[in-house]
Design a protein around this motif. Structure first.
Motif, PDB file in Angstrom:
ATOM      1  N   UNK A 169      18.162  57.890 -22.680  1.00 41.62           N
ATOM      2  CA  UNK A 169      17.939  56.874 -21.648  1.00 41.62           C
ATOM      3  C   UNK A 169      17.868  55.466 -22.217  1.00 41.62           C
ATOM      4  N   UNK A 170      17.436  55.315 -23.476  1.00 45.01           N
ATOM      5  CA  UNK A 170      17.270  53.978 -24.042  1.00 45.01           C
ATOM      6  C   UNK A 170      18.504  53.491 -24.808  1.00 45.01           C
ATOM      7  N   UNK A 171      19.176  54.402 -25.510  1.00 41.46           N
ATOM      8  CA  UNK A 171      20.293  53.984 -26.367  1.00 41.46           C
ATOM      9  C   UNK A 171      21.490  53.522 -25.538  1.00 41.46           C
ATOM     10  N   UNK A 172      21.811  54.243 -24.467  1.00 44.35           N
ATOM     11  CA  UNK A 172      23.019  53.955 -23.695  1.00 44.35           C
ATOM     12  C   UNK A 172      22.689  53.028 -22.529  1.00 44.35           C
ATOM     13  N   UNK A 173      22.443  51.749 -22.869  1.00 45.72           N
ATOM     14  CA  UNK A 173      22.127  50.731 -21.878  1.00 45.72           C
ATOM     15  C   UNK A 173      22.951  49.481 -22.154  1.00 45.72           C
ATOM     16  N   UNK A 174      22.923  48.569 -21.185  1.00 50.32           N
ATOM     17  CA  UNK A 174      23.537  47.254 -21.337  1.00 50.32           C
ATOM     18  C   UNK A 174      22.499  46.190 -21.029  1.00 50.32           C
ATOM     19  N   UNK A 175      22.555  45.069 -21.732  1.00 54.57           N
ATOM     20  CA  UNK A 175      23.409  44.759 -22.877  1.00 54.57           C
ATOM     21  C   UNK A 175      22.941  45.459 -24.147  1.00 54.57           C
ATOM     22  N   UNK A 176      23.777  45.523 -25.187  1.00 58.34           N
ATOM     23  CA  UNK A 176      23.413  46.271 -26.400  1.00 58.34           C
ATOM     24  C   UNK A 176      22.138  45.781 -27.079  1.00 58.34           C
ATOM     25  N   UNK A 177      21.875  44.481 -27.035  1.00 60.37           N
ATOM     26  CA  UNK A 177      20.672  43.957 -27.703  1.00 60.37           C
ATOM     27  C   UNK A 177      19.417  44.494 -27.004  1.00 60.37           C
ATOM     28  N   UNK A 178      19.441  44.524 -25.681  1.00 66.36           N
ATOM     29  CA  UNK A 178      18.285  45.074 -24.962  1.00 66.36           C
ATOM     30  C   UNK A 178      18.137  46.572 -25.234  1.00 66.36           C
ATOM     31  N   UNK A 179      19.269  47.296 -25.341  1.00 66.64           N
ATOM     32  CA  UNK A 179      19.207  48.723 -25.656  1.00 66.64           C
ATOM     33  C   UNK A 179      18.526  48.938 -27.003  1.00 66.64           C
ATOM     34  N   UNK A 180      18.841  48.083 -27.965  1.00 68.65           N
ATOM     35  CA  UNK A 180      18.197  48.192 -29.292  1.00 68.65           C
ATOM     36  C   UNK A 180      16.694  47.949 -29.172  1.00 68.65           C
ATOM     37  N   UNK A 181      16.305  46.907 -28.442  1.00 69.35           N
ATOM     38  CA  UNK A 181      14.884  46.581 -28.301  1.00 69.35           C
ATOM     39  C   UNK A 181      14.145  47.715 -27.597  1.00 69.35           C
ATOM     40  N   UNK A 182      14.727  48.247 -26.514  1.00 64.24           N
ATOM     41  CA  UNK A 182      14.077  49.319 -25.754  1.00 64.24           C
ATOM     42  C   UNK A 182      13.936  50.582 -26.608  1.00 64.24           C
TER      43      UNK A 182
END
Length: 400
Positions: free
Chosen positions: A97-110
């Motif tokens: 649920x956290x890795x496959x998000x947009x934008x990529x920077x927010x996915x990294x933070x989450x």
């Protein structure tokens, strides 16, 4: 008259040059019809961040699964084995649920926040009561997983952004703890946008070009394809353990049944009259196990069906979102074309008006030069000549 001819020739040249300039302006204005319909692509930094995050997420999942398997293989407690399976299942779902998000920077933070929250939960005293003597090992290993992800974030984020992002991750993780083995938690989206001062409406500026979107979708499907069989297996094992069956001992149970069958064969050979009694005892001993296996098999099939429905639903949602995105971009492109066409038309009309005005001015000047000036000069010249002649006639003649 020669001067008048020169003026007329110069005016014709100016008129020809004006027409040439007008045609050139029209062709230049037509170049405004060029427009771009493709989406704004993600930058190389964002694409690399997405790929590296998905790879690091898979490594974190493997490391976490190894930790749980090590504990599970070194205990005989069904409760502890079930807990490790639940941790594996919930951690994989959370990472997905956290890795496959947009934008990529927010996915990294989450994802960074999620790993920190899981590490804190597995290191607290409540979890130590469940894990028992393995708590020290669990705490040490999950700390390594967290440190590995911290190092990954430091390598991936820009130096100017890392300290600020890490401060937010640490504060949010410490203020929003995970409290159950389900590893459920609230999304940090609102807190992150407020921390960065980004409006919700402009948070996701682009999902990338078509090839970038399809590449991310392919990676997501690949991850789900690999994770789905494992999740079904873990859920089946959890169900079996909830029913008091340890899947590790199923083979031993089957071996025991084989021994019972061989024993019955021997009884039949030595004492046929005891066969029915032994057969009844065998049925009584194996019926509960076979019933449980049948129940678990039905539950597994039901779980597989639910997972397949969920996967179909996810693919349908992605397809609808993709179609909606294409339709939205098509409408935006159509609006841009209309706006550009209107602008080109206005510009062309304005240029025509300016050119016609210039031409009219030159025609008026030409009319003045050719007709008005000569006529005026002739009029005043004739008037002066007439006046001079009358003056001569009125002069008295000299008397000799």
């Amino acid at each position: 008259m020669n001067e008048f001819k020169i003026i007329i020739i110069n005016n014709r040249k100016m008129l020809r040059y004006g027409l040439i300039a007008f045609v050139s302006l029209l062709f230049t204005s037509c170049s405004l019809l060029k427009f771009e319909t493709e989406q704004v692509p993600l930058s190389n930094y964002e694409v690399n961040t997405r790929e590296l995050l998905q790879r690091q997420g898979s490594l974190s999942i493997l490391a976490f699964n190894d930790i749980c398997d090590s504990i599970r293989n070194n205990t005989t407690s069904l409760e502890l084995k079930e807990a490790t399976l639940r941790l594996k299942l919930n951690f994989v779902s959370g990472m997905e649920a956290t890795v496959y998000q947009n934008p990529p920077i927010y996915a990294l933070i989450d994802t960074w926040i999620y790993v920190s929250q899981v590490s804190s939960y597995l290191s607290n005293d409540d979890m130590a009561k469940i894990i028992g003597k393995h708590s020290v090992y669990l705490r040490s290993e999950v700390t390594k997983v967290k440190e590995d992800f911290d190092a990954f974030a430091k390598r991936t984020l820009r130096i100017t952004h890392y300290s600020r992002k890490k401060k937010f991750v640490d504060e949010y993780s410490s203020n929003h703890l995970i409290t159950s083995i389900d590893l459920e938690r609230d999304s940090p989206f609102s807190d992150y946008t407020e921390y960065e001062g980004i409006p919700d409406t402009s948070f996701v500026k682009t999902t990338g070009t078509l090839s970038q979107v399809m590449s991310d979708f392919s990676n997501r499907v690949k991850f789900n394809s690999n994770a789905l069989p494992k999740k079904v297996k873990w859920e089946s094992q959890i169900i079996a353990m909830s029913a008091g069956i340890d899947s590790v001992n199923i083979q031993a149970t089957l071996d025991s049944i084989q021994i019972q069958i061989e024993r019955f064969n021997k009884i039949v050979e030595e004492s046929p009259e005891m066969f029915q009694e032994g057969l009844d005892r065998l049925v009584a001993e194996t019926t509960p196990l076979l019933r449980n296996i049948d129940i678990q098999w039905a539950n597994s099939l039901r779980t597989i069906h639910h997972e397949r429905v969920a996967l179909d639903s996810m693919i349908l949602r992605e397809r609808l979102a993709f179609d909606s995105m294409i339709q939205r971009e098509r409408e935006i492109a159509f609006v841009k074309v209309n706006e550009m066409a209107v602008d080109v038309t206005k510009e062309a009309i304005r240029s025509v008006k300016e050119t016609i005005s210039s031409i009219l001015i030159y025609i008026i000047l030409l009319f003045v030069v050719i007709l008005v000036i000569p006529f005026t000069m002739g009029y005043y010249s004739g008037k002066w000549a007439t006046h001079h002649k009358r003056k001569k006639q009125c002069k008295p003649k000299d008397i000799s």
